[in-house]
Design a protein around this motif. Structure first.
Motif, PDB file in Angstrom:
ATOM      1  N   GLU A 108     -81.157  -5.337  79.192  1.00 17.52           N
ATOM      2  CA  GLU A 108     -82.523  -6.045  78.728  1.00 17.52           C
ATOM      3  C   GLU A 108     -82.617  -7.240  78.311  1.00 17.52           C
ATOM      4  O   GLU A 108     -83.421  -8.027  78.460  1.00 17.52           O
ATOM      5  CB  GLU A 108     -83.139  -5.089  77.694  1.00 17.52           C
ATOM      6  N   GLN A 109     -81.502  -7.693  77.612  1.00 20.57           N
ATOM      7  CA  GLN A 109     -81.543  -9.108  76.926  1.00 20.57           C
ATOM      8  C   GLN A 109     -80.025  -9.676  77.530  1.00 20.57           C
ATOM      9  O   GLN A 109     -78.990  -9.566  77.023  1.00 20.57           O
ATOM     10  CB  GLN A 109     -81.423  -8.898  75.576  1.00 20.57           C
ATOM     11  N   SER A 110     -80.055 -10.689  78.689  1.00 19.81           N
ATOM     12  CA  SER A 110     -78.996 -11.073  79.222  1.00 19.81           C
ATOM     13  C   SER A 110     -78.449 -12.243  78.340  1.00 19.81           C
ATOM     14  O   SER A 110     -79.615 -13.015  77.827  1.00 19.81           O
ATOM     15  CB  SER A 110     -79.132 -11.734  80.509  1.00 19.81           C
TER      16      SER A 110
ATOM     17  N   VAL B 121     -69.694 -10.398  76.794  1.00 20.98           N
ATOM     18  CA  VAL B 121     -69.582  -8.921  77.102  1.00 20.98           C
ATOM     19  C   VAL B 121     -70.641  -8.053  77.213  1.00 20.98           C
ATOM     20  O   VAL B 121     -71.587  -8.395  76.300  1.00 20.98           O
ATOM     21  CB  VAL B 121     -68.419  -8.374  76.116  1.00 20.98           C
ATOM     22  N   HIS B 122     -70.819  -7.216  78.152  1.00 21.46           N
ATOM     23  CA  HIS B 122     -71.739  -6.374  78.277  1.00 21.46           C
ATOM     24  C   HIS B 122     -71.745  -5.057  77.309  1.00 21.46           C
ATOM     25  O   HIS B 122     -71.130  -4.322  77.490  1.00 21.46           O
ATOM     26  CB  HIS B 122     -72.258  -5.809  79.564  1.00 21.46           C
ATOM     27  N   SER B 123     -72.475  -5.277  76.041  1.00 19.59           N
ATOM     28  CA  SER B 123     -72.054  -4.212  75.198  1.00 19.59           C
ATOM     29  C   SER B 123     -72.747  -2.840  75.323  1.00 19.59           C
ATOM     30  O   SER B 123     -72.041  -1.814  74.981  1.00 19.59           O
ATOM     31  CB  SER B 123     -72.834  -4.721  73.656  1.00 19.59           C
ATOM     32  N   ASP B 124     -73.856  -2.645  76.205  1.00 16.51           N
ATOM     33  CA  ASP B 124     -74.165  -1.431  76.506  1.00 16.51           C
ATOM     34  C   ASP B 124     -73.206  -0.714  77.600  1.00 16.51           C
ATOM     35  O   ASP B 124     -73.385   0.341  77.873  1.00 16.51           O
ATOM     36  CB  ASP B 124     -75.508  -1.573  76.860  1.00 16.51           C
ATOM     37  N   LEU B 125     -72.288  -1.230  77.987  1.00 16.12           N
ATOM     38  CA  LEU B 125     -71.232  -0.694  78.976  1.00 16.12           C
ATOM     39  C   LEU B 125     -69.999  -0.032  78.449  1.00 16.12           C
ATOM     40  O   LEU B 125     -69.142   0.381  79.002  1.00 16.12           O
ATOM     41  CB  LEU B 125     -71.045  -1.615  80.065  1.00 16.12           C
TER      42      LEU B 125
ATOM     43  N   SER C 102     -66.044 -15.399  65.659  1.00 16.69           N
ATOM     44  CA  SER C 102     -67.681 -15.513  65.840  1.00 16.69           C
ATOM     45  C   SER C 102     -68.197 -14.447  66.560  1.00 16.69           C
ATOM     46  O   SER C 102     -67.447 -14.437  67.862  1.00 16.69           O
ATOM     47  CB  SER C 102     -68.276 -16.767  65.859  1.00 16.69           C
ATOM     48  N   GLU C 103     -68.995 -13.778  66.096  1.00 16.96           N
ATOM     49  CA  GLU C 103     -69.895 -12.748  67.111  1.00 16.96           C
ATOM     50  C   GLU C 103     -71.215 -12.782  67.023  1.00 16.96           C
ATOM     51  O   GLU C 103     -71.751 -12.625  66.001  1.00 16.96           O
ATOM     52  CB  GLU C 103     -69.459 -11.211  66.681  1.00 16.96           C
ATOM     53  N   ILE C 104     -71.847 -13.067  68.125  1.00 16.32           N
ATOM     54  CA  ILE C 104     -73.225 -13.203  68.286  1.00 16.32           C
ATOM     55  C   ILE C 104     -73.609 -11.985  69.017  1.00 16.32           C
ATOM     56  O   ILE C 104     -73.173 -11.863  70.312  1.00 16.32           O
ATOM     57  CB  ILE C 104     -73.452 -14.419  69.085  1.00 16.32           C
ATOM     58  N   THR C 105     -74.741 -11.097  68.597  1.00 17.05           N
ATOM     59  CA  THR C 105     -75.140  -9.863  69.311  1.00 17.05           C
ATOM     60  C   THR C 105     -76.568 -10.267  69.529  1.00 17.05           C
ATOM     61  O   THR C 105     -77.283 -10.480  68.682  1.00 17.05           O
ATOM     62  CB  THR C 105     -74.958  -8.819  68.271  1.00 17.05           C
ATOM     63  N   LEU C 106     -76.993 -10.256  70.769  1.00 15.72           N
ATOM     64  CA  LEU C 106     -78.380 -10.605  71.280  1.00 15.72           C
ATOM     65  C   LEU C 106     -79.195  -9.317  71.084  1.00 15.72           C
ATOM     66  O   LEU C 106     -78.562  -8.149  71.420  1.00 15.72           O
ATOM     67  CB  LEU C 106     -78.351 -11.005  72.585  1.00 15.72           C
ATOM     68  N   GLN C 107     -80.348  -9.201  70.320  1.00 11.98           N
ATOM     69  CA  GLN C 107     -81.090  -8.321  70.082  1.00 11.98           C
ATOM     70  C   GLN C 107     -82.481  -8.396  70.969  1.00 11.98           C
ATOM     71  O   GLN C 107     -82.928  -9.494  71.039  1.00 11.98           O
ATOM     72  CB  GLN C 107     -81.160  -7.942  68.794  1.00 11.98           C
ATOM     73  N   ASN C 108     -83.157  -7.346  71.308  1.00 10.18           N
ATOM     74  CA  ASN C 108     -84.340  -7.376  72.044  1.00 10.18           C
ATOM     75  C   ASN C 108     -85.465  -7.899  71.229  1.00 10.18           C
ATOM     76  O   ASN C 108     -85.518  -7.544  69.830  1.00 10.18           O
ATOM     77  CB  ASN C 108     -84.635  -5.729  72.577  1.00 10.18           C
ATOM     78  N   SER C 109     -86.521  -8.862  71.706  1.00  8.23           N
ATOM     79  CA  SER C 109     -87.347  -9.325  70.998  1.00  8.23           C
ATOM     80  C   SER C 109     -88.536  -9.007  71.552  1.00  8.23           C
ATOM     81  O   SER C 109     -89.120  -9.078  72.792  1.00  8.23           O
ATOM     82  CB  SER C 109     -87.342 -10.892  70.783  1.00  8.23           C
TER      83      SER C 109
END
Length: 307
Positions: free
Chosen positions: A22-24, A158-162, A177-184
């Motif tokens: 959902e969030q590329s 990395v595609h975390s949902d896989l 450093s770890e950046i986790t994108l979240q749905n807005s």
């Protein structure tokens, strides 16, 4: 924080960007490339599942001059046998060490960076251990992978949902450093992210931020998201659990006074020696009577010493 990581104010050797279906993370990676071109002499972009043309169509000319694309997306498993790079069979580090740009003499002393888009294909077709070793080997300062060329930073998607949470945690241990994108859900142009950053001092920072990417892939309107305070509400209509008991758990005022005047056993024991010492007028004494079985040595144990 995300702005400081992208522009290099916060030093980080390995940056991991986790996205979902959902969030590329491709727009953020494009923004990152523009920032890297201002800080490093050369950018080596390893395209495992994102074709290089997707970046070439949107990046400005001054950024493309610093980019070297390595296309692993055309034939990732080597089925076509047409000489393309294969994720399954090509050793990534050996391939980069044979790259003419990294091996030529004019590149000696340069600062380069490597971006991997994305690690998911490496994890699936090679192994998680191979992927983690590759990230550490690229940033190894004791035995640099390229002679005379310093890898200043490695950025990986990395595609975390896989992948499982356990595997993602292993990648998180490797990354600084770890950046986790979240749905807005507020806007299509606004992005939320959770950042975990290891500073060089050893301090670990965790922060949630909201930002926006302009049509030119520039970072805009970065604001920190404060965690909402949790307010506990009491319901007056809830039943009283002590209402129907056969005994009373509450104390009257008289019972509370009697309880406060009660001297507890341990208090009485503590006060007893002090009272005895006051009456006797001094400290205690110890009297010892030796038994018949006690063995006392009359000789001086230090007689043989020249003192």
């Amino acid at each position: 924080m995300i702005e400081n990581i992208l522009n290099g104010k916060e030093q980080s050797k390995i940056v991991l960007i986790k996205d979902t279906l959902e969030q590329s993370a491709w727009p953020l990676a494009t923004c990152y490339l523009k920032s890297l071109s201002n800080r490093f002499d050369q950018i080596h972009l390893l395209c495992f599942d994102i074709p290089p043309k997707m970046f070439k169509n949107v990046l400005p000319e001054e950024t493309l001059l610093h980019c070297t694309f390595h296309d692993f997306s055309c034939d990732p498993l080597g089925w076509l046998d047409n000489g393309h790079l294969s994720v399954k069979d090509t050793d990534i580090l050996s391939y980069l060490q044979k790259d003419p740009i990294l091996s030529n003499s004019y590149s000696q002393g340069q600062q380069v960076t490597v971006m991997l888009c994305s690690l998911t294909n490496l994890i699936i077709h090679r192994s998680p251990s191979y992927t983690c070793r590759l990230l550490k080997r690229l940033t190894d300062t004791h035995t640099p992978p390229f002679a005379g060329v310093t890898v200043g930073q490695v950025v990986s998607l990395v595609h975390s949902d896989l992948h499982s949470d356990q595997l993602l945690s292993h990648l998180g241990f490797v990354a600084s450093s770890e950046i986790t994108l979240q749905n807005s859900f507020s806007s299509d142009t606004t992005l939320n992210c959770h950042i975990r950053h290891h500073r060089t001092t050893g301090k670990i920072l965790q922060i949630k931020e909201q930002f926006r990417l302009s049509p030119n892939f520039e970072l805009k309107d970065v604001i920190e998201q404060k965690s909402a305070a949790v307010h506990l509400t009491t319901d007056d209509n809830q039943p009283d659990p002590t209402a129907n008991l056969t005994f009373n758990l509450n104390l009257t005022d008289k019972e509370k006074k009697d309880r406060s005047r009660q001297v507890l056993p341990h208090i009485k024991i503590q006060n007893t020696p002090q009272e005895d010492e006051t009456k006797s007028g001094g400290g205690g004494q110890i009297f010892y009577e030796p038994d018949d079985a006690d063995d006392f040595d009359e000789e001086d144990p230090d007689d043989d010493l020249d003192i």
